[in-house]
Write a protein that holds these residues in place. Structure first.
Motif, PDB file in Angstrom:
ATOM      1  N   GLY A  70      -2.860  10.335   3.184  1.00  0.00           N
ATOM      2  CA  GLY A  70      -2.909  10.606   1.886  1.00  0.00           C
ATOM      3  C   GLY A  70      -2.396   9.567   0.397  1.00  0.00           C
ATOM      4  O   GLY A  70      -1.730   9.280  -0.151  1.00  0.00           O
ATOM      5  N   SER A  71      -3.367   8.798   1.121  1.00  0.00           N
ATOM      6  CA  SER A  71      -3.641   7.291   0.189  1.00  0.00           C
ATOM      7  C   SER A  71      -3.752   8.482  -1.271  1.00  0.00           C
ATOM      8  O   SER A  71      -4.944   8.625  -1.263  1.00  0.00           O
ATOM      9  CB  SER A  71      -4.595   6.690   0.407  1.00  0.00           C
ATOM     10  OG  SER A  71      -4.186   5.959   1.522  1.00  0.00           O
ATOM     11  N   ASP A  72      -3.734   7.996  -2.653  1.00  0.00           N
ATOM     12  CA  ASP A  72      -4.238   8.260  -3.713  1.00  0.00           C
ATOM     13  C   ASP A  72      -5.629   7.374  -4.038  1.00  0.00           C
ATOM     14  O   ASP A  72      -5.421   5.961  -3.739  1.00  0.00           O
ATOM     15  CB  ASP A  72      -2.565   8.014  -4.854  1.00  0.00           C
ATOM     16  CG  ASP A  72      -1.495   9.739  -4.949  1.00  0.00           C
ATOM     17  OD1 ASP A  72      -1.596  10.743  -3.895  1.00  0.00           O
ATOM     18  OD2 ASP A  72      -0.461   8.558  -4.555  1.00  0.00           O
ATOM     19  N   ASN A 117      -5.981  18.130  -2.756  1.00  0.00           N
ATOM     20  CA  ASN A 117      -7.783  17.167  -2.499  1.00  0.00           C
ATOM     21  C   ASN A 117      -7.037  15.585  -1.695  1.00  0.00           C
ATOM     22  O   ASN A 117      -7.807  14.832  -1.672  1.00  0.00           O
ATOM     23  CB  ASN A 117      -7.129  15.769  -4.495  1.00  0.00           C
ATOM     24  CG  ASN A 117      -8.276  16.982  -5.325  1.00  0.00           C
ATOM     25  OD1 ASN A 117      -8.797  17.808  -4.584  1.00  0.00           O
ATOM     26  ND2 ASN A 117      -7.408  17.423  -6.298  1.00  0.00           N
ATOM     27  N   ALA A 118      -5.842  15.610  -1.317  1.00  0.00           N
ATOM     28  CA  ALA A 118      -5.335  14.626  -0.411  1.00  0.00           C
ATOM     29  C   ALA A 118      -6.285  14.421   1.459  1.00  0.00           C
ATOM     30  O   ALA A 118      -6.950  15.346   1.831  1.00  0.00           O
ATOM     31  CB  ALA A 118      -3.530  14.765   0.387  1.00  0.00           C
ATOM     32  N   ARG A 119      -6.790  13.221   1.371  1.00  0.00           N
ATOM     33  CA  ARG A 119      -7.836  13.845   2.930  1.00  0.00           C
ATOM     34  C   ARG A 119      -6.938  12.503   3.764  1.00  0.00           C
ATOM     35  O   ARG A 119      -6.366  11.199   3.003  1.00  0.00           O
ATOM     36  CB  ARG A 119      -9.126  12.759   1.876  1.00  0.00           C
ATOM     37  CG  ARG A 119      -9.311  13.603   1.210  1.00  0.00           C
ATOM     38  CD  ARG A 119     -10.268  15.388   1.759  1.00  0.00           C
ATOM     39  NE  ARG A 119     -10.657  15.525   0.692  1.00  0.00           N
ATOM     40  CZ  ARG A 119     -10.268  17.075   0.408  1.00  0.00           C
ATOM     41  NH1 ARG A 119      -9.013  17.403  -0.238  1.00  0.00           N
ATOM     42  NH2 ARG A 119     -11.413  17.877  -0.873  1.00  0.00           N
ATOM     43  N   HIS A 175       0.964  -1.511   0.258  1.00  0.00           N
ATOM     44  CA  HIS A 175      -0.182  -0.164  -0.203  1.00  0.00           C
ATOM     45  C   HIS A 175       1.176   1.066   0.053  1.00  0.00           C
ATOM     46  O   HIS A 175       0.749   2.101  -0.334  1.00  0.00           O
ATOM     47  CB  HIS A 175      -0.967   0.276   1.582  1.00  0.00           C
ATOM     48  CG  HIS A 175      -1.846   0.990   1.816  1.00  0.00           C
ATOM     49  ND1 HIS A 175      -3.605   0.807   0.347  1.00  0.00           N
ATOM     50  CD2 HIS A 175      -2.355   1.960   1.735  1.00  0.00           C
ATOM     51  CE1 HIS A 175      -3.931   2.251   0.804  1.00  0.00           C
ATOM     52  NE2 HIS A 175      -3.239   3.406   1.681  1.00  0.00           N
ATOM     53  N   GLN A 176       2.174   1.100   0.732  1.00  0.00           N
ATOM     54  CA  GLN A 176       2.962   2.368   0.870  1.00  0.00           C
ATOM     55  C   GLN A 176       3.987   2.619  -0.118  1.00  0.00           C
ATOM     56  O   GLN A 176       3.883   3.779  -1.042  1.00  0.00           O
ATOM     57  CB  GLN A 176       4.331   2.032   1.702  1.00  0.00           C
ATOM     58  CG  GLN A 176       3.414   2.255   3.567  1.00  0.00           C
ATOM     59  CD  GLN A 176       5.254   2.325   4.505  1.00  0.00           C
ATOM     60  OE1 GLN A 176       5.199   1.186   4.230  1.00  0.00           O
ATOM     61  NE2 GLN A 176       4.665   2.731   5.342  1.00  0.00           N
ATOM     62  N   GLU A 177       3.341   1.670  -0.966  1.00  0.00           N
ATOM     63  CA  GLU A 177       4.576   1.127  -2.777  1.00  0.00           C
ATOM     64  C   GLU A 177       4.092   2.225  -3.859  1.00  0.00           C
ATOM     65  O   GLU A 177       4.369   3.210  -4.412  1.00  0.00           O
ATOM     66  CB  GLU A 177       5.054   0.035  -2.995  1.00  0.00           C
ATOM     67  CG  GLU A 177       6.318  -0.096  -2.271  1.00  0.00           C
ATOM     68  CD  GLU A 177       6.188  -1.239  -2.587  1.00  0.00           C
ATOM     69  OE1 GLU A 177       6.108  -2.344  -3.169  1.00  0.00           O
ATOM     70  OE2 GLU A 177       7.541  -2.078  -2.490  1.00  0.00           O
ATOM     71  N   ASN A 196       3.015   8.885  -0.625  1.00  0.00           N
ATOM     72  CA  ASN A 196       1.868   9.943   0.556  1.00  0.00           C
ATOM     73  C   ASN A 196       1.868   9.136   1.727  1.00  0.00           C
ATOM     74  O   ASN A 196       1.274  10.682   2.571  1.00  0.00           O
ATOM     75  CB  ASN A 196       1.866  11.080   0.107  1.00  0.00           C
ATOM     76  CG  ASN A 196       2.246  11.834  -0.440  1.00  0.00           C
ATOM     77  OD1 ASN A 196       3.563  11.928  -0.876  1.00  0.00           O
ATOM     78  ND2 ASN A 196       1.449  12.531  -2.508  1.00  0.00           N
ATOM     79  N   PHE A 197       1.459   8.013   1.672  1.00  0.00           N
ATOM     80  CA  PHE A 197       0.191   7.491   2.528  1.00  0.00           C
ATOM     81  C   PHE A 197       1.774   7.623   4.074  1.00  0.00           C
ATOM     82  O   PHE A 197       2.337   7.389   4.388  1.00  0.00           O
ATOM     83  CB  PHE A 197       0.233   6.641   2.202  1.00  0.00           C
ATOM     84  CG  PHE A 197      -0.945   5.445   3.484  1.00  0.00           C
ATOM     85  CD1 PHE A 197      -1.413   5.570   3.978  1.00  0.00           C
ATOM     86  CD2 PHE A 197       0.628   4.088   4.035  1.00  0.00           C
ATOM     87  CE1 PHE A 197      -2.022   5.016   4.873  1.00  0.00           C
ATOM     88  CE2 PHE A 197      -0.588   3.805   4.337  1.00  0.00           C
ATOM     89  CZ  PHE A 197      -2.070   3.775   5.617  1.00  0.00           C
TER      90      PHE A 197
END
Length: 441
Positions: free
Chosen positions: A137-139, A116-118, A62-64, A68-69
């Protein structure tokens, strides 16, 4: 219920796509549920009982996928961060940690350059008890939609929405049922339609406007069928009428031949052709004149006696006899005289052909308006008793005739509300039974 659980797909996603800068509708909102589940799945308890966050394969992936997570997990009572948490992210919530139990709050960090970061902060019930979770920071990825939809269908949502769905379904059931009642009535009438009731039309009044065009097209289709059947009937009647003259000439020429075995055979064949032709004409007359009205009253015993009297000379000429048995009281039925003459003549002629020389054909009328035409020939096999009334059916190629006589006779009886069937004659042979509709006094 389908509308409710499809709301994320049909409403929320389109809103997020077209109005993404609205903090409530940004597509990144859809990433927070998956991110929180990934973090909760990474929780581990050490041998000393302390909790920590482990960099699992799922968390690493998930981080890869989301560079920005960031995430943090803390004890709700003490505010202590679990090892592996982002202290920088947790620092934004220091006033809340340890003092407030957050049931769910969407947020955006004002110092983040990505508008748009949530993120999402809430107290989450995990397998190790209640813990505070923060993700950010998840896309957005399109497969997040399916993850969110899967998470949307949970027992709590179903149970909460079930009563409303049941009420709406019940209302719609009665509304739609009432609106379609005329169509159901029309469908019930359609099931009763046959070749004799083609004048029926589906009622078009009081129908919903959405269904009216369909009903009108059904009625138009019936009209085209009626026109086609009428053309076929006219063609059959005209053809039969045109054949009467050449058949009459043929019979006259056969009568002038010298008396021998060939003449007798030709007379039989000519009579058979003439009988079938007369039956076709009678059938056309019934279809043309009946128009749904019942046949007129007829004294059946007198009609049968006249028919037998006309056939007696033919029977004597072929070394057969005809006997007639009828009740003393007249039997009145609803039937066309010329149709009865056609059917009974056909049956008696068939019986005389199979009756052994010197034998007799019995015609018996009962008080129940049933006529039996009985012969003592080879009979009809049980498996053939229904097939003999099919058009053009013959037992074998050597069987004389066209296979039309009995088929037409059966149709003539049914056109008058009667029946025609075959049974076995006791002692051998076939008995054809005619059941007529009694005239009500």
């Amino acid at each position: 219920m389908l509308a409710y659980f499809s709301t994320p797909l049909t409403v929320q996603i389109p809103l997020a796509f077209f109005w993404g800068r609205d903090h409530r509708q940004a597509l990144e909102v859809w990433t927070t549920k998956r991110a929180r589940d990934v973090v909760v799945d990474a929780l581990r308890r050490d041998a000393d009982g302390s909790l920590r966050l482990e960099l699992t394969e799922r968390l690493r992936a998930h981080q890869e996928r989301n560079p920005n997570f960031r995430f943090a997990v803390f004890e709700p009572q003490t505010g202590a961060l679990l090892p592996g948490s982002s202290e920088a992210l947790a620092a934004h919530f220091k006033p809340l940690i340890g003092d407030v139990e957050v049931y769910g709050s969407l947020f955006h960090l004002t110092d983040d350059k990505n508008p748009n970061a949530r993120g999402y902060v809430r107290t989450t019930l995990t397998r190790y008890g209640k813990l505070g979770t923060i993700v950010y920071g998840s896309d957005f990825h399109w497969d997040d939609i399916f993850y969110q939809l899967h998470a949307y269908i949970v027992t709590e949502n179903i149970l909460a929405f079930l009563p409303f769905c049941a009420l709406v379904s019940l209302i719609w059931f009665f509304v739609i049922r009432g609106s379609l009642a005329p169509l159901h009535a029309a469908a019930s009438n359609v099931r009763q339609i046959n070749i004799d009731t083609l004048n029926w039309q589906a009622p078009s009044s009081e129908l919903p406007s959405e269904i009216l065009p369909f009903v009108e097209e059904v009625n138009a289709a019936f009209q085209r069928v009626r026109d086609g059947v009428a053309r076929q009937r006219r063609f059959t009647a005209n053809s039969a009428h045109e054949l009467r003259t050449p058949i009459a000439i043929l019979c006259a020429r056969v009568d002038k031949m010298a008396d021998d075995a060939l003449k007798i055979e030709l007379q039989r064949d000519a009579t058979r052709i003439k009988t079938i032709l007369e039956q076709l004409l009678v059938l056309a007359q019934i279809e043309e004149r009946s128009e749904g009205k019942p046949p007129p009253a007829l004294e059946l015993g007198g009609a049968l006696l006249a028919i037998i009297a006309d056939l007696m000379p033919i029977a004597y000429a072929n070394n057969r006899q005809i006997e007639f048995d009828a009740p003393d009281v007249g039997v009145s039925v609803r039937a066309y005289r010329w149709a009865v003459e056609s059917v009974v003549t056909n049956l008696i002629e068939n019986a005389m052909r199979v009756e052994p020389p010197g034998g007799f054909v019995s015609v018996r009328l009962t008080g129940d308006a049933i006529v039996d035409v009985i012969d003592h020939g080879p009979g009809i096999a049980l498996e053939d008793r229904d097939m003999i009334f099919e058009p053009f059916w013959r037992k074998s190629d050597s069987t004389p005739g066209t296979g039309l006589g009995l088929a037409i006779a059966k149709e003539l009886m049914e056109k008058q509300g009667g029946r025609l069937w075959a049974e076995e004659t006791p002692g051998g042979g076939a008995t054809f039974k005619l059941a007529f509709s009694r005239e009500e006094n």
